[in-house]
Design a protein around this motif. Structure first.
Motif, PDB file in Angstrom:
ATOM      1  N   GLY A   1      19.308  39.419 -11.668  1.00  0.00           N
ATOM      2  CA  GLY A   1      18.083  39.229 -12.222  1.00  0.00           C
ATOM      3  C   GLY A   1      17.837  37.483 -11.974  1.00  0.00           C
ATOM      4  N   VAL A   2      16.708  37.271 -12.401  1.00  0.00           N
ATOM      5  CA  VAL A   2      16.328  35.702 -12.022  1.00  0.00           C
ATOM      6  C   VAL A   2      17.451  34.778 -12.548  1.00  0.00           C
ATOM      7  CG1 VAL A   2      14.092  36.428 -12.175  1.00  0.00           C
ATOM      8  CG2 VAL A   2      15.089  35.624 -14.241  1.00  0.00           C
ATOM      9  N   ASP A   3      18.180  35.040 -13.465  1.00  0.00           N
ATOM     10  CA  ASP A   3      19.157  33.828 -14.016  1.00  0.00           C
ATOM     11  C   ASP A   3      20.336  34.048 -13.047  1.00  0.00           C
ATOM     12  OD1 ASP A   3      17.681  33.104 -16.417  1.00  0.00           O
ATOM     13  OD2 ASP A   3      18.394  34.561 -17.542  1.00  0.00           O
ATOM     14  N   THR A   4      20.610  35.328 -12.713  1.00  0.00           N
ATOM     15  CA  THR A   4      21.857  35.329 -11.748  1.00  0.00           C
ATOM     16  C   THR A   4      21.498  34.557 -10.494  1.00  0.00           C
ATOM     17  OG1 THR A   4      22.393  37.609 -12.630  1.00  0.00           O
ATOM     18  CG2 THR A   4      23.202  36.966 -10.336  1.00  0.00           C
ATOM     19  N   ILE A   5      20.462  34.940  -9.999  1.00  0.00           N
ATOM     20  CA  ILE A   5      20.003  34.084  -8.627  1.00  0.00           C
ATOM     21  C   ILE A   5      19.979  32.570  -8.896  1.00  0.00           C
ATOM     22  CG2 ILE A   5      18.150  33.596  -7.002  1.00  0.00           C
ATOM     23  CD1 ILE A   5      17.527  36.801  -7.262  1.00  0.00           C
ATOM     24  N   LYS A   6      19.523  32.352  -9.994  1.00  0.00           N
ATOM     25  CA  LYS A   6      19.228  30.696 -10.480  1.00  0.00           C
ATOM     26  C   LYS A   6      20.565  30.277 -10.443  1.00  0.00           C
ATOM     27  CE  LYS A   6      18.094  27.704 -14.097  1.00  0.00           C
ATOM     28  NZ  LYS A   6      17.488  27.590 -15.304  1.00  0.00           N
ATOM     29  N   GLY A   7      21.702  30.923 -10.863  1.00  0.00           N
ATOM     30  CA  GLY A   7      23.140  30.410 -10.874  1.00  0.00           C
ATOM     31  C   GLY A   7      23.781  30.438  -9.502  1.00  0.00           C
ATOM     32  N   ALA A   8      23.337  31.267  -8.744  1.00  0.00           N
ATOM     33  CA  ALA A   8      23.874  31.244  -7.375  1.00  0.00           C
ATOM     34  C   ALA A   8      23.073  29.982  -6.532  1.00  0.00           C
ATOM     35  CB  ALA A   8      23.652  32.473  -6.579  1.00  0.00           C
ATOM     36  N   ILE A   9      21.948  29.586  -6.894  1.00  0.00           N
ATOM     37  CA  ILE A   9      21.180  28.515  -6.480  1.00  0.00           C
ATOM     38  C   ILE A   9      21.871  27.322  -6.630  1.00  0.00           C
ATOM     39  CG2 ILE A   9      19.134  27.272  -6.111  1.00  0.00           C
ATOM     40  CD1 ILE A   9      17.461  29.984  -6.371  1.00  0.00           C
ATOM     41  N   THR A  10      22.268  27.210  -8.142  1.00  0.00           N
ATOM     42  CA  THR A  10      23.231  25.948  -8.572  1.00  0.00           C
ATOM     43  C   THR A  10      24.199  26.033  -7.724  1.00  0.00           C
ATOM     44  OG1 THR A  10      21.585  26.255 -10.551  1.00  0.00           O
ATOM     45  CG2 THR A  10      23.598  24.790 -10.393  1.00  0.00           C
ATOM     46  N   SER A  11      25.013  27.025  -7.752  1.00  0.00           N
ATOM     47  CA  SER A  11      26.257  26.940  -7.051  1.00  0.00           C
ATOM     48  C   SER A  11      26.227  26.442  -5.636  1.00  0.00           C
ATOM     49  CB  SER A  11      27.094  28.321  -7.088  1.00  0.00           C
ATOM     50  OG  SER A  11      27.574  28.612  -8.263  1.00  0.00           O
ATOM     51  N   TYR A  12      25.160  27.042  -4.924  1.00  0.00           N
ATOM     52  CA  TYR A  12      24.887  26.679  -3.608  1.00  0.00           C
ATOM     53  C   TYR A  12      24.567  25.085  -3.416  1.00  0.00           C
ATOM     54  CZ  TYR A  12      21.850  25.955   0.724  1.00  0.00           C
ATOM     55  OH  TYR A  12      21.604  25.660   1.915  1.00  0.00           O
ATOM     56  N   MET A  13      23.843  24.616  -4.197  1.00  0.00           N
ATOM     57  CA  MET A  13      23.464  23.364  -4.117  1.00  0.00           C
ATOM     58  C   MET A  13      24.744  22.449  -4.438  1.00  0.00           C
ATOM     59  SD  MET A  13      19.859  23.443  -6.274  1.00  0.00           S
ATOM     60  CE  MET A  13      19.650  21.754  -6.441  1.00  0.00           C
ATOM     61  N   ILE A  14      25.557  22.754  -5.493  1.00  0.00           N
ATOM     62  CA  ILE A  14      26.461  22.126  -5.621  1.00  0.00           C
ATOM     63  C   ILE A  14      27.663  22.267  -4.465  1.00  0.00           C
ATOM     64  CG2 ILE A  14      28.824  21.993  -7.013  1.00  0.00           C
ATOM     65  CD1 ILE A  14      26.978  22.672  -9.358  1.00  0.00           C
ATOM     66  N   GLY A  15      27.821  23.449  -3.851  1.00  0.00           N
ATOM     67  CA  GLY A  15      28.936  23.452  -2.782  1.00  0.00           C
ATOM     68  C   GLY A  15      28.565  22.927  -1.541  1.00  0.00           C
ATOM     69  N   LYS A  16      27.148  22.962  -1.325  1.00  0.00           N
ATOM     70  CA  LYS A  16      26.519  22.070  -0.042  1.00  0.00           C
ATOM     71  C   LYS A  16      26.248  20.646  -0.235  1.00  0.00           C
ATOM     72  CE  LYS A  16      26.522  26.009   2.313  1.00  0.00           C
ATOM     73  NZ  LYS A  16      27.353  26.422   3.686  1.00  0.00           N
ATOM     74  N   LYS A  17      26.350  20.280  -1.400  1.00  0.00           N
ATOM     75  CA  LYS A  17      25.929  18.818  -1.796  1.00  0.00           C
ATOM     76  C   LYS A  17      24.554  18.531  -1.285  1.00  0.00           C
ATOM     77  CE  LYS A  17      30.504  16.868  -1.219  1.00  0.00           C
ATOM     78  NZ  LYS A  17      31.441  17.951  -1.417  1.00  0.00           N
ATOM     79  N   LYS A  18      23.606  19.604  -2.024  1.00  0.00           N
ATOM     80  CA  LYS A  18      22.109  19.152  -1.793  1.00  0.00           C
ATOM     81  C   LYS A  18      21.545  19.135  -3.023  1.00  0.00           C
ATOM     82  CE  LYS A  18      21.734  22.217   2.301  1.00  0.00           C
ATOM     83  NZ  LYS A  18      21.570  21.370   3.435  1.00  0.00           N
ATOM     84  N   SER A  19      20.444  18.269  -2.795  1.00  0.00           N
ATOM     85  CA  SER A  19      19.672  18.098  -4.151  1.00  0.00           C
ATOM     86  C   SER A  19      18.450  18.781  -4.202  1.00  0.00           C
ATOM     87  CB  SER A  19      19.188  16.505  -4.261  1.00  0.00           C
ATOM     88  OG  SER A  19      18.396  16.449  -3.133  1.00  0.00           O
ATOM     89  N   THR A  20      18.213  19.844  -3.585  1.00  0.00           N
ATOM     90  CA  THR A  20      17.065  20.705  -3.640  1.00  0.00           C
ATOM     91  C   THR A  20      17.663  22.298  -3.144  1.00  0.00           C
ATOM     92  OG1 THR A  20      16.396  20.310  -1.126  1.00  0.00           O
ATOM     93  CG2 THR A  20      15.457  18.868  -2.831  1.00  0.00           C
ATOM     94  N   PRO A  21      16.882  23.177  -3.767  1.00  0.00           N
ATOM     95  CA  PRO A  21      17.538  24.577  -3.635  1.00  0.00           C
ATOM     96  C   PRO A  21      16.978  24.991  -1.973  1.00  0.00           C
ATOM     97  CG  PRO A  21      15.275  24.450  -4.761  1.00  0.00           C
ATOM     98  CD  PRO A  21      15.931  23.146  -4.757  1.00  0.00           C
ATOM     99  N   PRO A  22      17.737  25.871  -1.538  1.00  0.00           N
ATOM    100  CA  PRO A  22      17.441  26.579  -0.086  1.00  0.00           C
ATOM    101  C   PRO A  22      15.976  26.978  -0.130  1.00  0.00           C
ATOM    102  CG  PRO A  22      18.638  28.172  -1.578  1.00  0.00           C
ATOM    103  CD  PRO A  22      18.550  27.028  -2.409  1.00  0.00           C
ATOM    104  N   SER A  23      15.424  26.853   1.069  1.00  0.00           N
ATOM    105  CA  SER A  23      14.101  27.295   1.555  1.00  0.00           C
ATOM    106  C   SER A  23      14.167  28.807   1.623  1.00  0.00           C
ATOM    107  CB  SER A  23      13.695  26.578   2.842  1.00  0.00           C
ATOM    108  OG  SER A  23      14.330  26.848   3.829  1.00  0.00           O
ATOM    109  N   ASP A  24      15.170  29.354   2.071  1.00  0.00           N
ATOM    110  CA  ASP A  24      15.284  30.974   2.105  1.00  0.00           C
ATOM    111  C   ASP A  24      16.402  31.475   1.164  1.00  0.00           C
ATOM    112  OD1 ASP A  24      15.366  33.552   3.017  1.00  0.00           O
ATOM    113  OD2 ASP A  24      15.465  33.024   5.063  1.00  0.00           O
ATOM    114  N   LEU A  25      16.205  32.143   0.172  1.00  0.00           N
ATOM    115  CA  LEU A  25      17.165  32.873  -0.516  1.00  0.00           C
ATOM    116  C   LEU A  25      18.303  33.600   0.249  1.00  0.00           C
ATOM    117  CD1 LEU A  25      14.911  33.848  -3.612  1.00  0.00           C
ATOM    118  CD2 LEU A  25      16.396  31.890  -3.498  1.00  0.00           C
TER     119      LEU A  25
END
Length: 90
Positions: A1-25
């Motif tokens: 659900g939305v919380d699972t995707i939100k967690g994946a976005i947070t992991s992506y941002m940490i892993g890629k050292k990005k300060s903004t979420p990806p433009s494409d999920l």
């Protein structure tokens, strides 16, 4: 659900050292540096229970994952959001 995707976005941002979420999920379901995707389940993980794509709403460094809910219409009462818009940490 939305919380699972939100967690994946947070992991992506940490892993890629990005300060903004990806433009494409879709980047969340692609293998990352550890050969594992940030989000399991392939393309189906990006579709809500009513067969609509989850949406990402961003405002600066803050973001929310949104499902349009049962009616499939955005910005209506039955929308499901990952909390309120939440500030991401740098």
């Amino acid at each position: 659900g939305v919380d699972t995707i939100k967690g994946a976005i947070t992991s992506y941002m940490i892993g890629k050292k990005k300060s903004t979420p990806p433009s494409d999920l879709k980047v969340l379901i692609e293998p990352n540096d550890d050969e594992e995707p940030y989000l399991e389940g392939g393309e189906g993980a990006l579709v809500d229970p009513w067969d609509n794509d989850y949406r990402l709403e961003t405002k600066g460094k803050r973001f929310a994952v949104i499902s349009n809910g049962p009616d499939g219409e955005s910005n209506t009462e039955d929308d499901i959001r990952s909390d309120k818009i939440e500030k991401t940490k740098k």
